[in-house]
Design a protein around this motif. Structure first.
Motif, PDB file in Angstrom:
ATOM      1  N   HIS A 269       0.837  -1.206   0.000  1.00 14.55           N
ATOM      2  CA  HIS A 269       0.000   0.000   0.000  1.00 14.55           C
ATOM      3  C   HIS A 269       0.868   1.251   0.000  1.00 14.55           C
ATOM      4  CE1 HIS A 269      -3.819  -2.036   0.400  1.00 14.55           C
ATOM      5  NE2 HIS A 269      -3.209  -2.885   1.215  1.00 14.55           N
ATOM      6  N   ALA A 331      -7.658   0.414   9.435  1.00 14.84           N
ATOM      7  CA  ALA A 331      -7.918   1.507   8.500  1.00 14.84           C
ATOM      8  C   ALA A 331      -8.336   0.947   7.145  1.00 14.84           C
ATOM      9  CB  ALA A 331      -6.673   2.379   8.358  1.00 14.84           C
ATOM     10  N   MET A 332      -7.681  -0.133   6.718  1.00 17.37           N
ATOM     11  CA  MET A 332      -8.030  -0.748   5.437  1.00 17.37           C
ATOM     12  C   MET A 332      -9.459  -1.273   5.459  1.00 17.37           C
ATOM     13  SD  MET A 332      -5.636  -0.474   3.385  1.00 17.37           S
ATOM     14  CE  MET A 332      -6.612  -1.407   2.214  1.00 17.37           C
ATOM     15  N   ARG A 334     -11.868  -0.207   7.211  1.00 14.52           N
ATOM     16  CA  ARG A 334     -12.834   0.894   7.249  1.00 14.52           C
ATOM     17  C   ARG A 334     -12.998   1.575   5.896  1.00 14.52           C
ATOM     18  NH1 ARG A 334     -14.616   3.595  11.453  1.00 14.52           N
ATOM     19  NH2 ARG A 334     -14.103   5.601  10.555  1.00 14.52           N
ATOM     20  N   ARG A 335     -12.055   1.336   4.985  1.00 14.53           N
ATOM     21  CA  ARG A 335     -12.119   2.053   3.713  1.00 14.53           C
ATOM     22  C   ARG A 335     -13.363   1.672   2.931  1.00 14.53           C
ATOM     23  NH1 ARG A 335      -6.971   2.134  -0.043  1.00 14.53           N
ATOM     24  NH2 ARG A 335      -8.430   0.822  -1.185  1.00 14.53           N
ATOM     25  N   ARG A 336     -13.992   2.661   2.326  1.00 15.01           N
ATOM     26  CA  ARG A 336     -15.269   2.394   1.687  1.00 15.01           C
ATOM     27  C   ARG A 336     -15.112   1.508   0.457  1.00 15.01           C
ATOM     28  NH1 ARG A 336     -18.138   7.686   1.417  1.00 15.01           N
ATOM     29  NH2 ARG A 336     -17.429   7.597   3.554  1.00 15.01           N
ATOM     30  N   LYS A 337     -13.934   1.564  -0.170  1.00 17.35           N
ATOM     31  CA  LYS A 337     -13.729   0.825  -1.418  1.00 17.35           C
ATOM     32  C   LYS A 337     -13.953  -0.677  -1.248  1.00 17.35           C
ATOM     33  CE  LYS A 337     -10.646   2.829  -4.846  1.00 17.35           C
ATOM     34  NZ  LYS A 337      -9.239   2.864  -5.259  1.00 17.35           N
ATOM     35  N   LEU A 338     -13.697  -1.186  -0.039  1.00 16.77           N
ATOM     36  CA  LEU A 338     -13.920  -2.604   0.206  1.00 16.77           C
ATOM     37  C   LEU A 338     -15.414  -2.841   0.261  1.00 16.77           C
ATOM     38  CD1 LEU A 338     -11.390  -3.509   2.994  1.00 16.77           C
ATOM     39  CD2 LEU A 338     -11.512  -4.488   0.737  1.00 16.77           C
TER      40      LEU A 338
ATOM     41  N   ARG B 168     -19.545   3.172  10.988  1.00 15.88           N
ATOM     42  CA  ARG B 168     -19.483   4.032   9.820  1.00 15.88           C
ATOM     43  C   ARG B 168     -20.895   4.052   9.291  1.00 15.88           C
ATOM     44  NH1 ARG B 168     -14.584   4.599   6.109  1.00 15.88           N
ATOM     45  NH2 ARG B 168     -15.172   6.657   5.453  1.00 15.88           N
ATOM     46  N   ARG B 175     -17.597  -5.999   9.335  1.00 17.66           N
ATOM     47  CA  ARG B 175     -16.636  -4.961   9.677  1.00 17.66           C
ATOM     48  C   ARG B 175     -16.256  -5.070  11.155  1.00 17.66           C
ATOM     49  NH1 ARG B 175     -18.935   0.159   8.920  1.00 17.66           N
ATOM     50  NH2 ARG B 175     -19.060  -0.156   6.694  1.00 17.66           N
TER      51      ARG B 175
END
Lengths: 341, 362
Positions: A269, A331-332, A334-338, B168, B175
């Motif tokens: 990354h 953090a990964m 939580r990323r929206r892209k996933l 979120r 998650r």
């Protein structure tokens, strides 16, 4: 963008190489007994100030540093390769159970089959890494929605906990092995001679060459299986080549420094982010070498920090990296892209 | 007044289509009594009692099963009474109570998140409690109430972090699980750091405890856990009844008069408390919280993990695991956590396949 394009990829690599070199020198100079840098340089050039300095530098610090560079490069490459092969940002030899497979195979070979030599360990490590990796991949593919990053990660974590339980069951029934195992399993660079590095190096070099040979195909693979196939890539062959490279790189590393997690997760990354700054984009012909240089930087930095932070004891590099990698993993996730998460 | 009823209820239909059960309508006790669940609970209770006594009968001086039962009831010669009550009872009690606590907490979290993988040992609560307790051992606040309080703090802090980090615009099952796994890795490496920093003696104490161990437990370990179980398990059962309405969705539950956020918070706290006390007393025994509720659910043929059956299964798993750990290899005493880990990991893999196939995980 214009400014970023001035930073050529080759220049970036040289820059990182310089950082790595400085870290190598620091790794040789710092430790339980610090050696001034000028003395280190003279010892490396073959004109040591004293026999003690010569001894410490060449038999303790140089092998340790060389091992850090070798193992770091191998894990960084393995992580970058796995993320590209599975198109999964959560992939890493530690997370996907490959390291745990190698570790279990080694412990099994030592405790149950009574093997003693490192070369014996390495072949078992390869077998364990390969078997665990393939099993996790198959497990992650089960179910309705096919292979998703989340399912693959969970399958890897489940496999890791199974193998770790079995490993500790074996280790705990052989109490004399417990101490050595605990030290090794946390991922330490300490107390390895130069012969260890030399034995592992050919496998890591072979794995690295295989990985680099994959790079152009990985670029097409990033566009999806169908596009890659229509571009003339033989997907099965590319995957086989990639898995072989991951097996060599991970198995060899785990056999000496234990199952280090997260290095392979974090580094690709960082490499991608750097490549983007340099205006290269996601080109694996640059991403793989960048990962191979960045990873040893982090591993050496963690190793040096581990020697300095909690004196007189040492914290294993693997422990520090897991401590840094945990927040990164979160953090990964939580990323929206996933999308699947 | 007890009458049979063939009607189906929303919660039961998923796994058990229209099965005969009894509706108990004698105020103030009302509810549905399913014969299979009752039979399973009775069988589990008998098995747990037997394994409990078997565990107590084992040791340097073997004592017959009947003598153990007599001694537990207060009869027998003073020597046997001393060995049974003072030396072996605490170990068995800690095993029993820890099994109950882990399993009830697991059942609670699995029901609340509607995901069998979201048990406290998967989302880092056990590791969080473990890190705090090891910090206590290594930094020197050992024994007694200090360790319990530390475990509680660690588990609470981890639970809070998991919740905040997984938030979120709402949380989803997967998650929470992955964030929890990330956190448990951080906690594990912090624990490793503490073990490496600590003196040799403290490191050994911490290591012996870290695998999940019942060796050498005393009443000092058992009593705080017993108090916690006595308070928190009934609380869970009472709040759990409200959970039924939560499963209809937050809006419906609120419309039915449930104070959604308060109930959820209360349930979280009781679940976390159970894990914390069990971990402080017995160490992080692997996979009990994950597997016991799932086993109980399948034994009872229920749609959700049934709390009482889960508790008994948990106790049986820990006591049986400890028994196996002590007998598998003669001459060595494996920690119970190794046995539950080796048996529990395949359960985890199997659950993962099941959840994947059903598409119910996320």
């Amino acid at each position: 963008m214009t400014r970023a394009q001035g930073l050529r990829p080759a220049f970036l690599l040289v820059l990182l190489g310089a950082v790595l070199l400085v870290l190598c020198l620091l790794s040789i100079a710092l430790g339980a007994r610090g050696i001034p840098l000028d003395q280190v340089l003279r010892a490396l050039a073959g004109h040591p100030d004293s026999r003690l300095v010569d001894n410490v530098v060449w038999t303790v610090r140089v092998p340790r540093t060389a091992l850090g560079v070798t193992a770091g490069a191998a894990l960084g490459l393995a992580g970058a390769l796995m993320q590209a092969l599975t198109r999964n940002p959560l992939a890493d030899p530690g997370v996907l159970g490959v390291s745990a497979g190698a570790a279990f195979a080694i412990v099994f070979s030592v405790a149950v089959l009574g093997l003693g030599s490192l070369l014996g360990y390495i072949w078992f490590a390869f077998a364990g890494a390969f078997a665990a990796g393939v099993l996790v991949f198959l497990l992650g593919r089960m179910g309705r929605s096919g292979l998703t990053p989340v399912k693959l990660a969970l399958a890897g974590i489940a496999m890791t906990s199974l193998l770790t339980s079995l490993t500790s069951a074996i280790v705990l029934t052989a109490p004399d092995a417990l101490n050595r195992y605990r030290f090794w399993s946390a991922g330490s660079l300490a107390d390895q001679g130069s012969e260890t590095v030399l034995r592992v190096l050919p496998f890591v070099v072979a794995g690295a060459l295989l990985a680099m040979a994959c790079a152009p195909a990985l670029n097409s693979l990033a566009l999806g299986d169908d596009v890659a196939a229509s571009l003339g890539r033989r997907l099965g062959l590319v995957r086989l080549q990639g898995v072989a490279a991951v097996t060599l790189l991970t198995g060899a590393t785990v056999s000496v420094i234990g199952p280090v997690v997260f290095l392979g997760l974090v580094i690709p990354h960082a490499a991608r982010a750097l490549a983007q700054r340099a205006g290269i984009g996601p080109d694996h012909r640059w991403l793989l070498p960048l990962s191979a240089v960045l990873a040893p930087c982090l591993l050496l930095a963690a190793d040096i920090a581990g020697r300095m932070v909690a004196r007189p004891v040492e914290i294993q590099a693997g422990v520090l990296i897991a401590f840094l990698g945990g927040p990164f993993f979160i953090a990964m996730v939580r990323r929206r892209k996933l999308a699947e998460v | 007044m007890v009458r049979t009823s063939g009607e189906t209820r929303a919660g039961d239909t998923a796994a058990v289509p229209a099965r005969r059960h009894f509706r108990l309508a004698v105020p103030p006790v009302s509810g549905v009594l399913r014969p299979r669940l009752v039979a399973v609970c009775a069988a589990l209770l008998a098995a747990t009692f037997l394994v409990f006594c078997w565990g107590v009968s084992m040791g340097d001086v073997p004592i017959g099963l009947t003598a153990v039962m007599k001694a537990l009831a207060g009869q027998g010669d003073p020597g046997t009474l001393l060995v049974v009550r003072e030396l072996r009872l605490p170990r068995a009690l800690v095993g029993l109570l820890a099994g109950v606590a882990f399993a009830v907490s697991g059942a609670l979290f699995q029901t609340m998140t509607r995901n069998p993988l979201a048990s406290p040992d998967m989302i880092g609560l056990t590791e969080g409690a473990g890190t705090a307790v090891v910090a206590g051992i290594v930094l020197g606040w050992d024994a007694g109430i200090g360790v319990q309080a530390l475990g509680l703090t660690g588990a609470l802090a981890t639970a809070l972090l998991v919740y905040l980090l997984a938030w979120r615009r709402g949380t989803t099952g997967y998650r929470i699980i992955l964030v929890g796994i990330g956190l448990s890795w951080i906690c594990t490496s912090a624990t490793d750091f503490l073990v490496a920093r600590g003196g040799r003696f403290q490191a050994q104490a911490a290591l012996g405890w870290l695998v999940g161990n019942l060796n050498g437990r005393s009443f000092e370990d058992a009593i705080p856990l017993a108090v916690a179980v006595a308070v928190l398990v009934p609380a869970t059962l009472v709040l759990g009844r409200l959970l039924r309405t939560l499963q209809l969705g937050d809006d419906v539950a609120a419309a039915l008069g449930t104070r959604v956020q308060a109930v959820r918070l209360g349930l979280m706290l009781t679940g976390v408390g159970l894990v914390a006390f069990a971990t402080a007393a017995a160490g992080p025994i692997a996979f009990v919280a994950l597997a016991a509720p799932q086993i109980a659910q399948r034994l009872a043929g229920a749609a959700h993990p049934p709390p009482v059956a889960s508790a008994l299964t948990g106790a049986l798993v820990v006591l049986g695991g400890d028994l196996a750990a002590r007998t598998i290899i003669p001459g060595t005493e494996l920690p119970v956590g190794v046995v539950t880990g080796v048996l529990g990991a395949p359960v985890l893999l199997w659950l993962l396949i099941r959840v994947n196939r059903a598409g119910s995980g996320g």
